[in-house]
Design an enzyme around this catalytic site. Sequence first.
Site, PDB file in Angstrom:
ATOM      1  N   ALA A 184     -16.063 -73.915 -16.674  1.00  0.00           N
ATOM      2  CA  ALA A 184     -15.820 -75.119 -17.495  1.00  0.00           C
ATOM      3  C   ALA A 184     -14.423 -75.149 -18.090  1.00  0.00           C
ATOM      4  O   ALA A 184     -13.899 -74.139 -18.548  1.00  0.00           O
ATOM      5  CB  ALA A 184     -16.839 -75.258 -18.617  1.00  0.00           C
ATOM      6  N   GLY A 185     -13.855 -76.337 -18.064  1.00  0.00           N
ATOM      7  CA  GLY A 185     -12.568 -76.575 -18.702  1.00  0.00           C
ATOM      8  C   GLY A 185     -11.386 -76.638 -17.756  1.00  0.00           C
ATOM      9  O   GLY A 185     -10.320 -77.130 -18.110  1.00  0.00           O
ATOM     10  N   LYS A 229     -27.891 -70.126 -12.916  1.00  0.00           N
ATOM     11  CA  LYS A 229     -26.802 -70.322 -13.869  1.00  0.00           C
ATOM     12  C   LYS A 229     -27.454 -70.871 -15.129  1.00  0.00           C
ATOM     13  O   LYS A 229     -27.926 -72.011 -15.151  1.00  0.00           O
ATOM     14  CB  LYS A 229     -25.767 -71.316 -13.327  1.00  0.00           C
ATOM     15  CG  LYS A 229     -24.732 -71.693 -14.390  1.00  0.00           C
ATOM     16  CD  LYS A 229     -23.767 -72.775 -13.923  1.00  0.00           C
ATOM     17  CE  LYS A 229     -23.057 -73.371 -15.133  1.00  0.00           C
ATOM     18  NZ  LYS A 229     -22.096 -74.441 -14.772  1.00  0.00           N
ATOM     19  N   GLY A 281     -15.891 -80.494 -18.416  1.00  0.00           N
ATOM     20  CA  GLY A 281     -15.325 -81.776 -18.009  1.00  0.00           C
ATOM     21  C   GLY A 281     -14.076 -82.188 -18.766  1.00  0.00           C
ATOM     22  O   GLY A 281     -13.525 -83.266 -18.524  1.00  0.00           O
TER      23      GLY A 281
END
Lengths: 260, 69
Positions: free
Chosen positions: A188-189, A101, A162
């Site tokens: 993410a998010g 990743k 985050g």
Amino acid sequence: MGMHDQEKFKIAGRDFSSRLLIGSSGFPNNQVMLESIEGSGADIVTVAIRRVDLSGAGENILDLLEDDYFILPNTAGCYTAKDAVLTAELAREALGTTWVKLEVIGDRDTLYPDAEHLLTAASELIRADFTVLPYCTDDPVTCKKLADLGCAAVMPLGAPIGSGMGILNPYNIEIIRSSVSIPVIVDAGIGTASDAALAMELGCDGVLLASAISRAHNPTMMAKAMRQAIDAGRLAYSAGRIPKKRYAQASSPEDGLIST
Amino acid sequence: MSKKITINGEKRKIEAATVVDLLITESINPTAKFVAVAINGSVIPRQSWSVTKVKTGDSVEIVQPAPGG
């Protein structure tokens, strides 16, 4: 994966049983981490690569995970293509995997990806036969470039890492989904189950999250919620939602109404 | 003669000749799984640890997987 979801989730030709990818960080302890990962149904788990503590080596997280999960190392914390490439090479050496990743961060406050360094690192790693899954902005142009380079998936952010703000630009996510042929994984998010469901409803192939589960008040319960959200969102996408309209369309038949 | 190197960002004076010696000096089991080593920005494959010399001025990184998102 839900029992009704007949389509296989494949990345780089490999089948996975769950469309939820989970990060191993932020849990209150290892026990909660293992219970949460198990409850989430995920089979891809991400790890970071960090310096060994010279003051005395602790246990290795891989001892807990390697038998049961597909381990995806990340290059989190890297700010240059050079550091990200070296971290990926160290991960390959440490874990015996060519999968990575790829994260190259450009700004400490937003943790937004640095597109220029990301493309450079992706290109270099693909030349070295890595299977590259880049964490990237929700920008269709960058995603298209990453796909054209030969990345195995694109992983646009829904919102900053985050932040728990969900998917801030669903229209971009839809455009990205329609403009590349490789898997699109929202990374993410995600803050709560409805965010994960929305990602799937938009047609994404998977969701990668960490904090939404690990920092929830009850991580193991949130892990189950995310599992169901992914299944529900994917089913809804596959089922084909009704179009949005400005005005009502009666659901009861209009024939046979009484008249006064 | 001792050599000045940097290991995981810390300056050290070491006697170790090879990467394996260095790992032992730092109480890291050279046969432990999941450990990787780079010197001056290049990964040193595990099979070369016993023959790769550590020189004055080297910057050594010893890493392993850790929790990460």
